[in-house]
Design a protein around this motif. Structure first.
Motif, PDB file in Angstrom:
ATOM      1  N   LEU A  49       1.089   0.659  -3.514  1.00 18.27           N
ATOM      2  CA  LEU A  49       2.451   0.223  -3.272  1.00 18.27           C
ATOM      3  C   LEU A  49       3.003   1.092  -2.147  1.00 18.27           C
ATOM      4  N   THR A  50       3.404   0.483  -1.045  1.00 17.68           N
ATOM      5  CA  THR A  50       3.840   1.260   0.118  1.00 17.68           C
ATOM      6  C   THR A  50       5.248   0.870   0.549  1.00 17.68           C
TER       7      THR A  50
ATOM      8  N   GLY B 257       2.573   5.564   1.090  1.00 13.21           N
ATOM      9  CA  GLY B 257       2.360   5.337  -0.325  1.00 13.21           C
ATOM     10  C   GLY B 257       2.835   6.516  -1.146  1.00 13.21           C
TER      11      GLY B 257
ATOM     12  N   ARG C 171       0.071  -1.700  -7.108  1.00 20.22           N
ATOM     13  CA  ARG C 171       0.590  -2.957  -7.659  1.00 20.22           C
ATOM     14  C   ARG C 171      -0.568  -3.905  -7.893  1.00 20.22           C
TER      15      ARG C 171
ATOM     16  N   PRO D 179       3.919  -2.897 -11.099  1.00 19.78           N
ATOM     17  CA  PRO D 179       3.589  -1.537 -10.658  1.00 19.78           C
ATOM     18  C   PRO D 179       2.787  -0.811 -11.736  1.00 19.78           C
TER      19      PRO D 179
END
Length: 197
Positions: A35-36, A41, A68, A73
């Motif tokens: 997830l960025t 990240g 993700r 998440p």
């Protein structure tokens, strides 16, 4: 079996640090995408001292990436060292957590994993109450995604961790960086994994 069945009930002390790392430098998590935000990240690291009252007593250093899977998440542990063969074997065989053995040394103000990293630690103000948290860990076990729930409750203190990371070591992606935030989780109670069906 040399380790307890899941879930593991654990108690102890923990320092958790949150980092932002450029996506290109992130270690690749299994079975999910990082997830960025703006090309960076989220990495969490933890020094953990699991003590009396749990199913195992041992020490641990870990690094995990926020990922993700679909829109969900999750946390993926990418690097982890423990000083207990039972913890290593159970983590690998129950959940696909890539635990390795290392020499870990903890005091109130310092934590060290030989040849990997060390940190000088300090605690600050305590936040009121005991804070609950829930999240899930995703790993790869026998070639498939293994998602495991984690539930915990702890007293929380603001903290500071000054890290020295071996620049040619396995946590080199954190070398020269500073965490955004560090918290001390005091006297935590944790349940890792699912009840047997």
């Amino acid at each position: 079996m040399s380790y307890p069945p899941e879930p593991w009930h654990l108690r102890g002390q923990m320092y958790v640090s949150l980092w932002m790392v450029p996506r290109a430098a992130l270690p690749p998590p299994p079975q999910a995408r990082p997830l960025t935000v703006a090309g960076r990240g989220f990495v969490g690291t933890a020094w953990v001292d699991y003590g009396p009252g749990g199913v195992l007593e041992y020490r641990e250093l870990l690094s995990a990436v926020l990922v993700r899977r679909a829109a969900r998440p999750l946390v993926s542990i990418v690097d982890i060292w423990v000083d207990s063969p039972a913890s290593r074997d159970g983590g690998r065989e129950l959940w696909g957590i890539p635990k390795e053995l290392a020499e870990l040394d903890f005091t109130e103000t310092r934590a060290r994993a030989g040849g990997i990293a060390e940190a000088h630690l300090a605690t600050g103000r305590r936040l009121p109450g005991r804070w609950p948290t829930r999240f899930s860990v995703i790993q790869e076990l026998a070639g498939r995604a293994k998602v495991s729930p984690v539930r915990a409750r702890a007293a929380v203190r603001l903290a500071k961790a000054t890290w020295q990371v071996a620049p040619a070591g396995p946590l080199a992606y954190l070398a020269g960086r500073r965490p955004l935030l560090t918290l001390a989780l005091r006297d935590f109670d944790m349940v890792f994994g699912s009840e047997s069906k």
